[in-house]
Motif scaffolding. Structure first.
Motif, PDB file in Angstrom:
ATOM      1  N   ALA A  49      38.435  39.163 -49.555  1.00  0.00           N
ATOM      2  CA  ALA A  49      37.925  39.705 -48.122  1.00  0.00           C
ATOM      3  C   ALA A  49      37.482  41.176 -47.851  1.00  0.00           C
ATOM      4  CB  ALA A  49      39.079  40.045 -47.560  1.00  0.00           C
ATOM      5  N   LEU A  50      36.787  40.745 -47.265  1.00  0.00           N
ATOM      6  CA  LEU A  50      35.428  42.041 -47.163  1.00  0.00           C
ATOM      7  C   LEU A  50      35.511  42.006 -45.570  1.00  0.00           C
ATOM      8  CD1 LEU A  50      34.015  40.627 -49.208  1.00  0.00           C
ATOM      9  CD2 LEU A  50      32.139  40.838 -48.784  1.00  0.00           C
ATOM     10  N   ASP A  51      34.966  43.330 -45.125  1.00  0.00           N
ATOM     11  CA  ASP A  51      35.002  44.104 -43.934  1.00  0.00           C
ATOM     12  C   ASP A  51      33.608  44.459 -43.713  1.00  0.00           C
ATOM     13  OD1 ASP A  51      34.161  46.475 -45.087  1.00  0.00           O
ATOM     14  OD2 ASP A  51      35.884  47.398 -44.980  1.00  0.00           O
ATOM     15  N   GLY A  52      33.488  45.069 -41.968  1.00  0.00           N
ATOM     16  CA  GLY A  52      32.262  44.817 -41.950  1.00  0.00           C
ATOM     17  C   GLY A  52      30.998  45.231 -42.367  1.00  0.00           C
ATOM     18  N   GLU A  53      31.777  46.447 -42.682  1.00  0.00           N
ATOM     19  CA  GLU A  53      30.721  47.478 -43.410  1.00  0.00           C
ATOM     20  C   GLU A  53      30.828  46.989 -45.331  1.00  0.00           C
ATOM     21  OE1 GLU A  53      34.167  48.633 -41.864  1.00  0.00           O
ATOM     22  OE2 GLU A  53      32.070  48.088 -40.335  1.00  0.00           O
ATOM     23  N   GLY A  54      31.171  45.804 -45.423  1.00  0.00           N
ATOM     24  CA  GLY A  54      30.887  44.868 -46.714  1.00  0.00           C
ATOM     25  C   GLY A  54      31.623  46.014 -47.760  1.00  0.00           C
ATOM     26  N   ASN A  55      32.729  46.215 -47.715  1.00  0.00           N
ATOM     27  CA  ASN A  55      33.813  46.248 -48.386  1.00  0.00           C
ATOM     28  C   ASN A  55      34.765  44.959 -48.275  1.00  0.00           C
ATOM     29  OD1 ASN A  55      33.424  49.861 -48.707  1.00  0.00           O
ATOM     30  ND2 ASN A  55      33.615  49.307 -46.940  1.00  0.00           N
ATOM     31  N   VAL A  56      34.878  45.778 -49.984  1.00  0.00           N
ATOM     32  CA  VAL A  56      36.654  44.050 -50.614  1.00  0.00           C
ATOM     33  C   VAL A  56      37.834  44.718 -50.538  1.00  0.00           C
ATOM     34  CG1 VAL A  56      35.580  44.361 -53.018  1.00  0.00           C
ATOM     35  CG2 VAL A  56      36.620  42.978 -51.843  1.00  0.00           C
ATOM     36  N   TYR A  57      38.890  44.013 -50.005  1.00  0.00           N
ATOM     37  CA  TYR A  57      39.820  44.565 -50.336  1.00  0.00           C
ATOM     38  C   TYR A  57      40.781  44.131 -51.727  1.00  0.00           C
ATOM     39  CZ  TYR A  57      39.315  46.748 -45.609  1.00  0.00           C
ATOM     40  OH  TYR A  57      38.904  47.113 -45.092  1.00  0.00           O
ATOM     41  N   PHE A 123      39.115  31.935 -51.849  1.00  0.00           N
ATOM     42  CA  PHE A 123      37.852  31.709 -50.403  1.00  0.00           C
ATOM     43  C   PHE A 123      37.579  32.836 -49.837  1.00  0.00           C
ATOM     44  CE2 PHE A 123      42.229  29.174 -49.974  1.00  0.00           C
ATOM     45  CZ  PHE A 123      41.643  27.930 -49.369  1.00  0.00           C
ATOM     46  N   LEU A 124      36.985  32.943 -49.341  1.00  0.00           N
ATOM     47  CA  LEU A 124      36.170  34.570 -48.930  1.00  0.00           C
ATOM     48  C   LEU A 124      36.312  34.577 -47.852  1.00  0.00           C
ATOM     49  CD1 LEU A 124      34.182  36.735 -48.962  1.00  0.00           C
ATOM     50  CD2 LEU A 124      32.100  35.201 -48.798  1.00  0.00           C
ATOM     51  N   ALA A 125      37.254  35.413 -47.556  1.00  0.00           N
ATOM     52  CA  ALA A 125      37.293  35.877 -45.687  1.00  0.00           C
ATOM     53  C   ALA A 125      36.743  36.946 -45.746  1.00  0.00           C
ATOM     54  CB  ALA A 125      38.783  36.132 -45.607  1.00  0.00           C
ATOM     55  N   ARG A 126      36.101  36.800 -43.613  1.00  0.00           N
ATOM     56  CA  ARG A 126      35.032  38.137 -43.519  1.00  0.00           C
ATOM     57  C   ARG A 126      35.548  37.587 -42.442  1.00  0.00           C
ATOM     58  NH1 ARG A 126      29.470  36.195 -45.444  1.00  0.00           N
ATOM     59  NH2 ARG A 126      30.517  33.961 -45.242  1.00  0.00           N
ATOM     60  N   ASN A 127      35.200  39.231 -41.013  1.00  0.00           N
ATOM     61  CA  ASN A 127      35.735  39.703 -39.887  1.00  0.00           C
ATOM     62  C   ASN A 127      36.418  39.545 -40.127  1.00  0.00           C
ATOM     63  OD1 ASN A 127      32.975  39.063 -39.112  1.00  0.00           O
ATOM     64  ND2 ASN A 127      32.857  36.444 -38.423  1.00  0.00           N
ATOM     65  N   LEU A 128      37.585  40.404 -40.837  1.00  0.00           N
ATOM     66  CA  LEU A 128      38.846  40.793 -40.540  1.00  0.00           C
ATOM     67  C   LEU A 128      39.196  41.802 -39.204  1.00  0.00           C
ATOM     68  CD1 LEU A 128      39.215  42.027 -44.615  1.00  0.00           C
ATOM     69  CD2 LEU A 128      39.305  39.719 -43.271  1.00  0.00           C
ATOM     70  N   THR A 129      40.372  41.294 -38.900  1.00  0.00           N
ATOM     71  CA  THR A 129      41.555  42.534 -38.285  1.00  0.00           C
ATOM     72  C   THR A 129      42.482  42.859 -38.809  1.00  0.00           C
ATOM     73  OG1 THR A 129      42.115  40.505 -37.376  1.00  0.00           O
ATOM     74  CG2 THR A 129      40.179  41.395 -35.566  1.00  0.00           C
ATOM     75  N   PHE A 130      43.030  43.857 -38.736  1.00  0.00           N
ATOM     76  CA  PHE A 130      43.927  44.415 -39.843  1.00  0.00           C
ATOM     77  C   PHE A 130      45.533  44.835 -38.140  1.00  0.00           C
ATOM     78  CE2 PHE A 130      40.824  45.033 -41.279  1.00  0.00           C
ATOM     79  CZ  PHE A 130      41.154  44.979 -42.525  1.00  0.00           C
ATOM     80  N   GLY A 131      46.392  44.314 -39.046  1.00  0.00           N
ATOM     81  CA  GLY A 131      47.546  44.681 -38.757  1.00  0.00           C
ATOM     82  C   GLY A 131      49.307  45.248 -39.251  1.00  0.00           C
ATOM     83  N   ASP A 132      49.969  45.218 -39.303  1.00  0.00           N
ATOM     84  CA  ASP A 132      50.544  45.564 -40.037  1.00  0.00           C
ATOM     85  C   ASP A 132      50.556  44.027 -41.634  1.00  0.00           C
ATOM     86  OD1 ASP A 132      51.131  47.555 -38.442  1.00  0.00           O
ATOM     87  OD2 ASP A 132      53.025  46.195 -37.710  1.00  0.00           O
ATOM     88  N   ARG A 133      51.837  44.864 -43.064  1.00  0.00           N
ATOM     89  CA  ARG A 133      51.839  44.877 -44.049  1.00  0.00           C
ATOM     90  C   ARG A 133      53.207  43.836 -44.082  1.00  0.00           C
ATOM     91  NH1 ARG A 133      50.022  48.312 -48.774  1.00  0.00           N
ATOM     92  NH2 ARG A 133      52.127  47.277 -49.404  1.00  0.00           N
ATOM     93  N   HIS A 134      53.419  42.623 -44.488  1.00  0.00           N
ATOM     94  CA  HIS A 134      54.774  42.333 -44.562  1.00  0.00           C
ATOM     95  C   HIS A 134      55.470  41.895 -46.191  1.00  0.00           C
ATOM     96  CE1 HIS A 134      55.178  42.468 -40.424  1.00  0.00           C
ATOM     97  NE2 HIS A 134      54.036  42.101 -40.081  1.00  0.00           N
TER      98      HIS A 134
END
Length: 185
Positions: A49-57, A123-134
């Protein structure tokens, strides 16, 4: 040369919560027989999972078989009949609280072909939006982010050793390189 083996008999030796162990009698390619022990696993899905700044989670999680904390990408097992894409969308939300606007399939891997039929879909996920973890009740992990290039360095120098993470990082890197090449003609 014929390489296939034919199952002559199959015995369920262990029926666990997650795994089933089979002891099978097989006919070999040369007509002889042998025993094969196989762990049946329901399969899983994993995501770089990559955010818009090029970071991977990534996440740190204690893995009991190794008795150590392992750095890995978000992942989870498939429920019976579950589509891998549905599973990984669920796991991404549960483990790091994210949803993705763009998804790319990175194929699958067979993490240990000598004794299990497990298949892991990447999978590769991009354009992430964040909310609560469960997190699940029995799930304890520490998510963190770092630059994708740094994660690749960690994979290359042995600081990351988890097979699904190595494969997903490599395949994501290859896909993104191809996209950049196509964009620049």
């Amino acid at each position: 040369m014929e390489l296939n083996e034919k199952t002559l008999a199959s015995e369920l030796a262990f029926d666990g919560v997650l795994l089933k162990l089979y002891r099978d009698q097989v006919e070999l390619a040369d007509g002889g027989t042998s025993v094969r022990e196989m762990v049946h696993h329901p399969g899983g899905a994993a995501v770089a999972a990559l955010d818009g700044e090029g970071n991977v989670y990534l996440e740190r999680q204690f893995r009991y078989p190794y008795h150590k904390i392992v750095t890995e990408i978000p992942a989870g097992k498939l429920e019976p009949g579950e589509d891998p894409f549905d599973a990984i969308r669920r796991e991404l939300k549960e483990e790091i609280g994210a949803q993705a606007g763009r998804w790319d399939a990175l194929g699958y891997i067979m993490p240990s072909v000598g004794y299990t039929d497990e298949m892991l879909y990447l999978f590769l996920a991009r354009n992430l939006t964040f909310g609560d973890r469960h997190l699940d009740r029995d799930e304890f992990l520490e998510p963190f982010k770092l630059p994708f290039a740094e994660a690749l360095e960690m994979a290359a120098d042995g600081r990351i050793n988890d097979a699904k993470t190595l494969a997903a990082l490599y395949r994501a890197d290859q896909l993104m390189r191809k996209e950049r090449e196509e964009a620049h003609g």
